[in-house]
Write a protein that holds these residues in place. Sequence first.
Motif, PDB file in Angstrom:
ATOM      1  N   UNK A   1       0.826  -1.207   0.000  1.00 56.04           N
ATOM      2  CA  UNK A   1       0.000   0.000   0.000  1.00 56.04           C
ATOM      3  C   UNK A   1       0.860   1.257   0.000  1.00 56.04           C
ATOM      4  N   UNK A   2       0.401   2.257  -0.751  1.00 56.57           N
ATOM      5  CA  UNK A   2       1.058   3.557  -0.779  1.00 56.57           C
ATOM      6  C   UNK A   2       0.480   4.423   0.327  1.00 56.57           C
ATOM      7  N   UNK A   3       1.353   5.130   1.046  1.00 59.02           N
ATOM      8  CA  UNK A   3       0.918   6.052   2.099  1.00 59.02           C
ATOM      9  C   UNK A   3       1.668   7.366   1.949  1.00 59.02           C
ATOM     10  N   UNK A   4       0.973   8.515   2.068  1.00 60.98           N
ATOM     11  CA  UNK A   4      -0.481   8.594   2.142  1.00 60.98           C
ATOM     12  C   UNK A   4      -1.110   8.128   0.839  1.00 60.98           C
ATOM     13  N   UNK A   5      -2.283   7.505   0.969  1.00 58.78           N
ATOM     14  CA  UNK A   5      -2.854   6.893  -0.216  1.00 58.78           C
ATOM     15  C   UNK A   5      -4.340   6.697  -0.153  1.00 58.78           C
ATOM     16  N   UNK A   6      -5.045   7.559   0.545  1.00 58.31           N
ATOM     17  CA  UNK A   6      -6.505   7.541   0.489  1.00 58.31           C
ATOM     18  C   UNK A   6      -6.943   8.588  -0.544  1.00 58.31           C
ATOM     19  N   UNK A   7      -7.475   9.705  -0.146  1.00 54.78           N
ATOM     20  CA  UNK A   7      -7.866  10.712  -1.136  1.00 54.78           C
ATOM     21  C   UNK A   7      -6.683  11.494  -1.680  1.00 54.78           C
ATOM     22  N   UNK A   8      -5.557  11.488  -0.967  1.00 52.07           N
ATOM     23  CA  UNK A   8      -4.411  12.293  -1.390  1.00 52.07           C
ATOM     24  C   UNK A   8      -3.121  11.491  -1.282  1.00 52.07           C
ATOM     25  N   UNK A   9      -2.268  11.642  -2.290  1.00 49.28           N
ATOM     26  CA  UNK A   9      -0.931  11.052  -2.269  1.00 49.28           C
ATOM     27  C   UNK A   9       0.096  12.144  -1.974  1.00 49.28           C
ATOM     28  N   UNK A  10       1.342  11.742  -1.770  1.00 49.61           N
ATOM     29  CA  UNK A  10       2.419  12.718  -1.608  1.00 49.61           C
ATOM     30  C   UNK A  10       2.470  13.661  -2.807  1.00 49.61           C
ATOM     31  N   UNK A  11       2.318  13.098  -4.000  1.00 50.80           N
ATOM     32  CA  UNK A  11       2.383  13.919  -5.199  1.00 50.80           C
ATOM     33  C   UNK A  11       1.265  14.954  -5.215  1.00 50.80           C
ATOM     34  N   UNK A  12       0.071  14.543  -4.809  1.00 48.82           N
ATOM     35  CA  UNK A  12      -1.042  15.492  -4.736  1.00 48.82           C
ATOM     36  C   UNK A  12      -0.729  16.631  -3.765  1.00 48.82           C
ATOM     37  N   UNK A  13      -0.216  16.285  -2.606  1.00 48.74           N
ATOM     38  CA  UNK A  13       0.068  17.288  -1.582  1.00 48.74           C
ATOM     39  C   UNK A  13       1.173  18.229  -2.035  1.00 48.74           C
ATOM     40  N   UNK A  14       2.186  17.703  -2.694  1.00 45.47           N
ATOM     41  CA  UNK A  14       3.248  18.553  -3.230  1.00 45.47           C
ATOM     42  C   UNK A  14       2.703  19.510  -4.291  1.00 45.47           C
TER      43      UNK A  14
END
Length: 485
Positions: free
Chosen positions: A36-49
């Motif tokens: 599993x990818x974390x964070x990986x619910x509605x937002x990923x690291x890439x999204x947050x960046x």
Amino acid sequence: MLKAAGAAAGAAGIGVGAGVGATALASPASAAGAAFAHPGLLHTHTDLDRMAAKVKAGARPYAAGFAKLTANRHAQSGWRANPQATVYRGAGSPQNYAVLYNDIHAAYQNALRYHVSGETAHADTAVAILNAWSEKLTSVQGSADRFLAAGLYGYQFANAAELVRDHGDFELGRAQELMRNVFHPLSDDFLTRHNGAVVTNYWPNWDLTAIACVLATGIFCDDRAVVDRAVEYFKHGDGMGSVKHAIPVVHGDGLAEWVEAGRDQGHALLGVGLMGTVCEMAWNQGIDLYGYDDNRFLKGAQYVAKWSLGGDVPYTANTRKKGAIGGWSGSETAAGAAGVDPAMTRPIWAMIANHYTKRRGLSASYVTRAAAKAAPEGGGGDYGPNSGGYDQLGFGTLAFARDRVERAGSGAAPGAAPSGVASGGGARPQGATSASASPAAGRDLAATGTEDLVGWAAAAGVSAVAGGLLLLRRRDRVRRGEAAE
């Protein structure tokens, strides 16, 4: 931390049906059977960046979305939790569930604000709220509405917690136990037994709250078998929330009937928002439910968007059974789409529009219009004081706006194209595909919180707080092998 269990996810259908004529621009974040990818619910690291970089640059529409977040009273670092040992929702109990959903939204909004601004006070506030609840909450009770509470607030708690899971003070193990022992059991039981009712008794949003909670639990707790359960039910479940029961009729014009349009507008919007949430969380773990069955969800979302904007849509009359197994019984027919208020809006459209038009390069004209009308999307506290205004975490203008050239998630190989959707193995054909009118007085099967209907008509189109220079501090994020979009 819990170890991943069970077989690989049954998520073979990754991609876009050839009949739609799409150009593949992005694929899910990682292989469905991988860790599993974390964070990986509605937002990923890439999204947050992406959010942080865009807001720092003052880019539109991100700056307006961030202004909407910072103006919300829940997003302030002075918020203090009020945890309860037992949360009640529904008749026959001292209802206190508003305390829970307000605190969860405060935790989520503070955590999201931290990732965009780097201000550690907001991360600390989110952690303090979540730790307080995981230490004290032991049960969710009430009427049938307890299942709604477990599903809605369970998936939301997991999403807030996922954003701070690496914080040094966050009690991750305790939060996972709360998900597994308090929220998840009610949601899983609802998908299994439907509160002792016939399977068609409950409208789709009841199942969808449960699916969202089960899926979020599996991802947050690294439990593959639980994720598999949610994915399988989404595709093939007997209840009204599985995709082919919630969207039973597909037309040749790119629209597909959303069965809960025969009930009312507010609950139809809730259902679309929940199904989008399920699809987004699955996508970020390499499972394409957005594209399942030739993009069936897109067609259903287009239908609801057109209808909610005041357009004419077809509706196939359906009759379904309701009642208790071995007890009272009856039937109900929905003959046509309900009336709508074009001013009604919910923060559900940006996520859906950006997935289909930016990640996948598909046309989604009505969804795009609905997203533009709702922008900048707010969150809990921006759509009225009742629970209906807190059913989605929101802030999609900030969180889900993306450039078309971006790739989705953290693990897709550059240039990788998804495979075709396998459309077989669908849910049982069923002409009567609506569910859950409340039973007669005294029968506790589907008390659906009608006191919240006023909340569905909360004012729309609140103007964004004026921008100004955003001086943002960025924290260094620990990367765990995440590939750039």
